[in-house]
Every structure is written in structure tokens, then in C-alpha cells.
Motif scaffolding. Structure first.
Motif, short mmCIF file in Angstrom:
data_model
loop_
_atom_site.label_atom_id
_atom_site.label_comp_id
_atom_site.label_asym_id
_atom_site.label_seq_id
_atom_site.Cartn_x
_atom_site.Cartn_y
_atom_site.Cartn_z
N ALA A 52 0.87 -1.18 0.00
CA ALA A 52 0.00 0.00 0.00
C ALA A 52 0.91 1.23 0.00
N LEU A 112 -4.62 2.28 -1.63
CA LEU A 112 -5.04 0.99 -1.07
C LEU A 112 -6.12 0.40 -1.96
N TYR A 158 -6.24 7.61 -0.75
CA TYR A 158 -6.64 8.21 0.53
C TYR A 158 -5.64 9.32 0.86
N SER A 206 -10.52 9.13 1.86
CA SER A 206 -10.70 9.13 0.42
C SER A 206 -11.71 10.22 0.04
N HIS A 225 -14.21 7.52 2.88
CA HIS A 225 -13.80 6.31 3.58
C HIS A 225 -12.47 6.59 4.29
N ALA A 259 -8.80 5.16 6.03
CA ALA A 259 -7.76 4.14 6.16
C ALA A 259 -6.73 4.67 7.15
N ARG A 295 -3.38 -6.46 8.26
CA ARG A 295 -4.49 -5.66 7.73
C ARG A 295 -5.81 -6.27 8.16
N VAL A 313 -10.34 -5.04 8.90
CA VAL A 313 -11.39 -4.02 8.86
C VAL A 313 -11.86 -3.76 10.28
N VAL A 369 -13.48 0.88 8.68
CA VAL A 369 -12.18 1.55 8.57
C VAL A 369 -11.13 0.50 8.20
N ALA A 370 -10.33 0.79 7.18
CA ALA A 370 -9.26 -0.13 6.77
C ALA A 370 -8.03 0.15 7.62
N TRP A 371 -7.57 -0.86 8.35
CA TRP A 371 -6.40 -0.71 9.22
C TRP A 371 -5.20 -1.45 8.65
#
Length: 276
Positions: free
Chosen positions: A73, A104, A109, A139, A143, A145, A202, A204, A216-218
Motif C-alpha cells: 500500500a 489501497l 486516501y 478518500s 472512507h 484508512a 491488515r 477491517v 475503517v481499513a487498518w
């Protein structure tokens, strides 16, 4: 008067929808408004107690899922001005304008701010770390991240050296319930934070503070970095005693999969001099 009332209502609604909900409802980490009580402080915080994809979590290495389809990423940050903020709960570095981005799954983002937590919110095999830095990205379709970097005690952290004087100034300034303390820091070099990583986890999850927004994307970097004990103390010094420990406890995994990216499993390997 009616126009003014409508305007105030709109502004209030926008602010409540942001991650700055604590401006209206005081939350804490212990006692009557502690992390286990967040869901009952406001209907806007209901996900904090009812959500099924909450963060942070404990990452159990034995149950992570190595995913050969996971890609790097890439993060491309740029020099830009920023402001150091004590909002009474956290120390935040907020960028005045575009600070670069994270890509990502093909989506871009923008880096908007970073937040320090002491001790770490995420744990690895049950181990906590003195500090966790969270880089917040959004983003264009709103959204979120987050890239998290864990720190142990050791050598000085080059990034914090840049803002050492401003942290000392922030500790002298007063933050009240009505007003944040702010210190401009000028142009900040973020290159040290964008180094590609050989390993990351990674999953969610959610924001780790009210309103605990989910989806949220971690990305948790596998490399644990270092800072001195004095640097860790400087991140706590501006905060009142009740907020110097500002980590939400690990939340139930609820069947979620934690994916593992590990470059050592891949045929092509990045140059070791530029990787963590």
C-alpha cells in the motif's frame, strides 16, 4: 433569526458527524465516562458498544492469514505545513493542506492528520507498546484508512525531533473544554514515515474513539520502531493526568480475519536498505 438557527443546526450536525464529537460530549478512558461507557454517553456513540467490527484488537500472529494476493500500500507524502493540537484527549498533528496520500486497493486516501496514543491501542500476541502513532487518511468518498506504527523505547525518533520545540510549547499552553491548544509547526518532513514495509497486518475495524465509526481499513506495520522515554513523555506532557493514558482496550475480534502481508514469502523482494 430563523436563518441563524438553521445555520447553527447544520454546523452542529456536521461537527457531530466528525471525529471531533468529544467537543460536545466529554469521553474518557476511566471512570464514569470511560471506554466501557462510551456507548451509553450518546446515541451517536452507539457503535462503541453495539458494533461488531471495533478497534483496536489484539493481533495473534498464529491466527493471522497470510494472503499472497495482498499488495503493498504505497504511501507518498509531501512537505507541507502542519499544526500541533492538544484537544484535551489526544496530541494531534493536523495538516493545513494536502500532505500526500496512501493507495489501497486502487483507491487514493489523502493523509489528513496523525494521532499518538500512550500506551499502544493495538497489541501483538498480547504485548502492549509504549506508544502507537496512527496516520489518518480519507478518500474522496469519505472512507477512512489508518496506518498504525508501534514504538518501543530505544533510539530517538527522527520525526519527533522535528517538532520537539513545539511539543514543549504545547505543554506550556492551556487547553480548556471550550478551546483546543494549537501550535503551528511550519513545514514537516514525513519521509521517515513513508518507508515501505516488509510486513504488515491488515483488517477491517473502526475508529478507536467515539463515534467508533466502522468500515475503517487498518494497516498495522510489522516493524516496531523506537523512540526515547523522554520523547514518549513529551507526548504526554501537554495532557492532563486523566488523559495521559489514552488507549482504548482491545475489542472482540468477532470472527474477523487479520490478513498478513509478508514480503519474505514473495519471489520479488524490495531492496533491504529502503525497507523496514
Amino acid at each position: 433569526m430563523a436563518h441563524m438557527s438553521i445555520l447553527l443546526l447544520v454546523i452542529s450536525s456536521l461537527l457531530l458527524a466528525s471525529t471531533n464529537a468529544h467537543d460536545f460530549i466529554k469521553y474518557g478512558y476511566n471512570g464514569a465516562n470511560g471506554a466501557d461507557k462510551w456507548g451509553s454517553l450518546s446515541s451517536d456513540f452507539s457503535l462503541c458498544s453495539q458494533g461488531k467490527q471495533q478497534s483496536p484488537i489484539n493481533i495473534n500472529k498464529n491466527t493471522t492469514n497470510y494472503d499472497s494476493n495482498l499488495k503493498q500500500a504505497p504511501r507518498n507524502y509531501v512537505l507541507t505545513k502542519a499544526t500541533l493540537i492538544n484537544n484535551g484527549i489526544n496530541i494531534v498533528l493536523k495538516y493545513d493542506q494536502g500532505a500526500g496520500n496512501l493507495t489501497l486497493d486502487g483507491k487514493i486516501y489523502a493523509l489528513t492528520q496523525m494521532i499518538w496514543h500512550s500506551p499502544s491501542e493495538h497489541t501483538i500476541d498480547g504485548q502492549s507498546f509504549p506508544v502507537e502513532l496512527q496516520l489518518i487518511h480519507r478518500s474522496s468518498d469519505n472512507h477512512i484508512a489508518v496506518v498504525a506504527i508501534l514504538y518501543q523505547y530505544g533510539s530517538p525518533d527522527a520525526f519527533l525531533l522535528q517538532i520537539q520545540d513545539e511539543l514543549e510549547q504545547l505543554a506550556k499552553d492551556k487547553c480548556t473544554d471550550e478551546q483546543e491548544a494549537r501550535v503551528p509547526v511550519g513545514v514537516v518532513q514525513t519521509r521517515a514515515l513513508e518507508r515501505r514495509t516488509r510486513k504488515f497486518f491488515r483488517y477491517v475495524g473502526s475508529l478507536t474513539a467515539p463515534p467508533c465509526t466502522e468500515d475503517v481499513a487498518w494497516i498495522i506495520l510489522g516493524k516496531v520502531r523506537e523512540m526515547t522515554k523522554a520523547q514518549a513523555a513529551s507526548l504526554k506532557a501537554p495532557l492532563s493526568a486523566e488523559y495521559q493514558s489514552n488507549a482504548r482496550p482491545a475489542q472482540p475480534i468477532n470472527g474477523r480475519t487479520v490478513q498478513l502481508y509478508d514480503e519474505l514469502h514473495n519471489v520479488k523482494k524490495a531492496p533491504s536498505s529502503k525497507s523496514d
